[in-house]
Scaffold this motif. Structure first.
Motif, PDB file in Angstrom:
ATOM      1  N   THR A  15       0.833  -1.159  -0.132  1.00 32.98           N
ATOM      2  CA  THR A  15      -0.166   0.048  -0.013  1.00 32.98           C
ATOM      3  C   THR A  15       0.940   1.310   0.022  1.00 32.98           C
ATOM      4  O   THR A  15       1.957   1.191   0.264  1.00 32.98           O
ATOM      5  CB  THR A  15      -0.754   0.080   1.155  1.00 32.98           C
ATOM      6  N   SER A  16       0.182   2.214  -0.381  1.00 32.88           N
ATOM      7  CA  SER A  16       0.965   3.797  -0.197  1.00 32.88           C
ATOM      8  C   SER A  16      -0.295   4.775  -0.033  1.00 32.88           C
ATOM      9  O   SER A  16      -1.283   4.615  -0.297  1.00 32.88           O
ATOM     10  CB  SER A  16       1.240   3.873  -1.407  1.00 32.88           C
ATOM     11  N   ASN A  17       0.154   5.558   1.278  1.00 28.88           N
ATOM     12  CA  ASN A  17      -0.508   6.644   1.743  1.00 28.88           C
ATOM     13  C   ASN A  17      -0.228   7.821   1.817  1.00 28.88           C
ATOM     14  O   ASN A  17       0.942   7.800   2.142  1.00 28.88           O
ATOM     15  CB  ASN A  17      -1.431   6.141   2.952  1.00 28.88           C
ATOM     16  N   THR A  18      -0.551   8.714   1.314  1.00 32.12           N
ATOM     17  CA  THR A  18      -0.020  10.181   1.423  1.00 32.12           C
ATOM     18  C   THR A  18      -0.800  10.843   2.786  1.00 32.12           C
ATOM     19  O   THR A  18      -2.161  10.868   2.620  1.00 32.12           O
ATOM     20  CB  THR A  18      -0.313  11.116   0.198  1.00 32.12           C
ATOM     21  N   ILE A  19      -0.209  11.158   3.592  1.00 30.16           N
ATOM     22  CA  ILE A  19      -0.754  11.584   5.009  1.00 30.16           C
ATOM     23  C   ILE A  19      -0.286  13.010   5.271  1.00 30.16           C
ATOM     24  O   ILE A  19       1.024  13.349   5.097  1.00 30.16           O
ATOM     25  CB  ILE A  19      -0.128  10.741   5.938  1.00 30.16           C
ATOM     26  N   LYS A  20      -1.252  13.760   5.512  1.00 25.69           N
ATOM     27  CA  LYS A  20      -0.861  15.295   6.084  1.00 25.69           C
ATOM     28  C   LYS A  20       0.072  15.280   7.089  1.00 25.69           C
ATOM     29  O   LYS A  20      -0.103  14.516   8.205  1.00 25.69           O
ATOM     30  CB  LYS A  20      -2.311  15.743   6.240  1.00 25.69           C
ATOM     31  N   MET A  21       0.839  16.399   7.222  1.00 29.17           N
ATOM     32  CA  MET A  21       1.767  16.667   8.198  1.00 29.17           C
ATOM     33  C   MET A  21       1.100  17.584   9.374  1.00 29.17           C
ATOM     34  O   MET A  21       0.459  18.512   8.747  1.00 29.17           O
ATOM     35  CB  MET A  21       2.986  17.121   7.686  1.00 29.17           C
ATOM     36  N   GLY A  22       1.057  17.223  10.468  1.00 28.61           N
ATOM     37  CA  GLY A  22       0.526  18.040  11.558  1.00 28.61           C
ATOM     38  C   GLY A  22       1.422  18.351  12.742  1.00 28.61           C
ATOM     39  O   GLY A  22       2.430  17.877  12.747  1.00 28.61           O
TER      40      GLY A  22
END
Lengths: 316, 316, 316
Positions: A231-238
């Motif tokens: 899998t590949s997920n683009t995740i927001k940085m916070g």
């Protein structure tokens, strides 16, 4: 050795169980003036790596001079050292499977002792013979060294009833089994191969990436791509899980300084199918990245393995 | 009575919950100088047998003179005695459902008291009226005697605020409800009918067989056959779970002296489908036994029942 | 302020975890003479309502002068006050999300302070700089104010190292976020709309109905009808779960004074499909009611909503 604080900090994978209770009772039977601080008994069974992560990020909050007893010991009863490690400010006691190493190394290892288990047990037996109603005979079981060796050693040292020399034989620090909670391979300028080193009770996933240690300023990045073999997920940085909408993934530097993936009011480990000690690839992006998509970005697993080996640069 | 240690050991099926916390708070409000040792709050709900196993194998590690409060009380609010049992070295407090019996008997029962619940509660109320902000009025609820009777009684006795006579009426020890954690029926020279008395958090299954008590030298045996009504498994004998390969079953004497079945790095209770209080048949073999086979060895359930009754010899 | 008891009571949703352990360690590093009482760390994550229920029904058992630190903080790192609330007999510390309100209001609010988080953290850092090996620099993380703000504030106040004025700015008590654990709407003479305010580890379901507070004498009633949008159950009224047969539903006033639904030796929340914060309708019946029937008594959900709004009389 630093002045003993009379505090014993306990870490184990025993959960709420008679095993934990007996360790506390043994310590109090050896010396009533010791204070016990339960640090964490929820270490995943059989994972010295997760144990090492917890020991390394908790010990420094204890009063200096405390003894930390860490029992995550899948190899109990087989041949492995029982260790007592004197560091700059603390004494660490536990099995020689890596669970003590990152903490001890970060505080500064001074001396390492292989405990003479029978000597520990007989001194503990002597000290408790008049104070506790302990089973007679008390000998060393094959399955519960928390009771028979580690808690007694911790209590004897914390109470000043015995020196490290009296309980063990000094060994070369190099002989300690090592684990790393922040080992990464650099695959590219902002791409790393890392390990899941801890999953907390909320399902937040801590990685072996410590941005500050790598000289990375996370605030320059807007998102991360997390890739597994499938899998590949683009995740927001916070900055915190509250920076994401409920149910949404977010990456941030956790309170122990590791890059962590969470779902606001949800369970990231379940959502991502990640388990402890899983290997992942992390790419930091300066923009908000492509639209998150569970299927794009997949690669051939073998190819990924090859490329990581060819590009890999161990930076720790 | 032995000199009080000012220690209260707590055992319950309350887990991590406000019920446990309130018991601790009540004890500290009755006397700030008492030390509380949490022994185990993970007793399976509604199982005085599992509670009895834990009390019996933990109390002796506490300082002599400690008071053990054991609240596993499915019958709370119905008619059953609340007991205080003075033994050679300890005082045990809890409901009269068997949870205290094996421990008290093993330490040596001296006197048994049926607590006068209202007297306990009013003395506790008096002692805390100036120290705590406790609810007014504090009376005895129908569902939480841990707070209203057992923890107060334990604290009052441990602190020396009251004698057993002041809190209860002496009764004949024979009137105590009994349970056994090591009852077996001998079905043949090395074949026993036994009970699952405890399943720990790792899924290790402890049986009511205590080899030493039965005069059995386990090291003479290479394997055990464990039979339920529907399955039969031949299990390697070892000294510790590490003696088996990961995922493999192993039998050994556990750290409390019971025959125990485990899976190395796995869950034996799940693998074998065993629950607390299940009845099993155990046969000790001097060789390594036939190839393990989940289906062979099945018997007709009724026939097994008959044969155990006809062959059965109670040896405890 | 009432004389400090040197006791810190801890409540959180951290479970058994390093987060809980670190809070304990920080407190002991700030002052070795403080006693920590773990009240409950099992608050359901993200539910200030359940937290409020637990704080409100546990604090009064602690010695007067104790500091209660309650960390149920889904909004950590976002803008929300960190509060210290001085009441008649206690000091409550936690996030301003309602978790402290019912307890503080019931003890009598005297003064409310918005903590200056950085001042708390730097004073704690100063106090621990020589005693603990704490990480340097220790600053305020975005995700773990239990460690960085709440536990330090509690310890500083409990130890007498700082006054509330030194750690926070007084605000109007009216500005505190409020929750209610006993809000009901009266739909008819003995019919109420209520909320599930707590589900304990046994699956017992506590409702926002406190009969005594509503002037209701429960012993006049023989049964209750519990209606959700999709189901209706007539449940026997009892005094304790033991008044029902195993597996049977029973309603009673629980040990905290709330109407509670249980299954004797079973899990009522699962049986009824009820979750925390669910809304239900309760009708008290003076007879034993119609034969329980899972389907009768259903109403159109919208109609129920309308009727409750038209008939509804808020009585709290």
């Amino acid at each position: 050795m630093v002045e003993p604080s009379k505090v014993v900090g306990l870490i184990s994978d025993f959960g709420d169980s008679p095993y934990t209770g007996i360790m506390r009772a043994v310590i109090k039977s050896i010396s009533r003036e010791l204070q016990i601080i339960d640090i964490d008994h929820s270490i995943p069974s059989f994972s010295p790596l997760a144990g090492a992560y917890v020991v390394a990020h908790t010990y420094q909050w204890l009063p200096k001079g405390s003894v930390i007893v860490a029992v995550v010991d899948p190899g109990v009863g087989t041949s492995r050292y029982a260790l007592a490690v004197e560091t700059e400010n603390y004494v660490f006691i536990g099995p020689d499977n890596g669970v003590l190493y990152p903490a001890a190394a970060s505080d500064g290892i001074k001396r390492v002792y292989a405990l003479r288990e029978k000597d520990v047990n007989s001194l503990a037996r002597m000290k408790t013979s008049s104070t506790a109603g302990t089973v007679k005979p008390w000998s060393i079981s094959r399955t519960f060294h928390g009771r028979d060796v580690f808690a007694p050693a911790g209590a004897l040292i914390a109470a000043g009833h015995a020196s490290l020399e009296e309980l063990g034989d000094e060994i070369e620090p190099e002989r300690m089994k090592r684990t790393s909670i922040d080992h990464v391979e650099k695959l590219g300028p902002s791409t790393f191969r890392a390990t899941v080193v801890y999953i907390d009770k909320f399902g937040n996933v801590a990685l072996s990436i410590r941005p500050k240690k790598l000289g990375i300023n996370l605030s320059l990045y807007k998102s991360v791509v997390l890739r597994t073999h499938t899998t590949s997920n683009t995740i927001k940085m916070g900055k915190t899980f509250g920076d994401a909408n409920p149910g949404e993934l977010v990456a941030y530097e956790n309170s122990f300084g590791h890059l962590e993936i969470a779902v606001n009011r949800g369970n990231a480990a379940k959502k991502l199918g990640l388990e402890l000690e899983a290997r992942v690839e992390i790419e930091l992006l300066e923009n908000s990245g492509p639209v998150p998509n569970g299927s794009r970005g997949m690669r051939n697993a073998d190819l990924l393995g090859v490329s990581s080996r060819s590009l890999g640069e161990t930076i720790w």
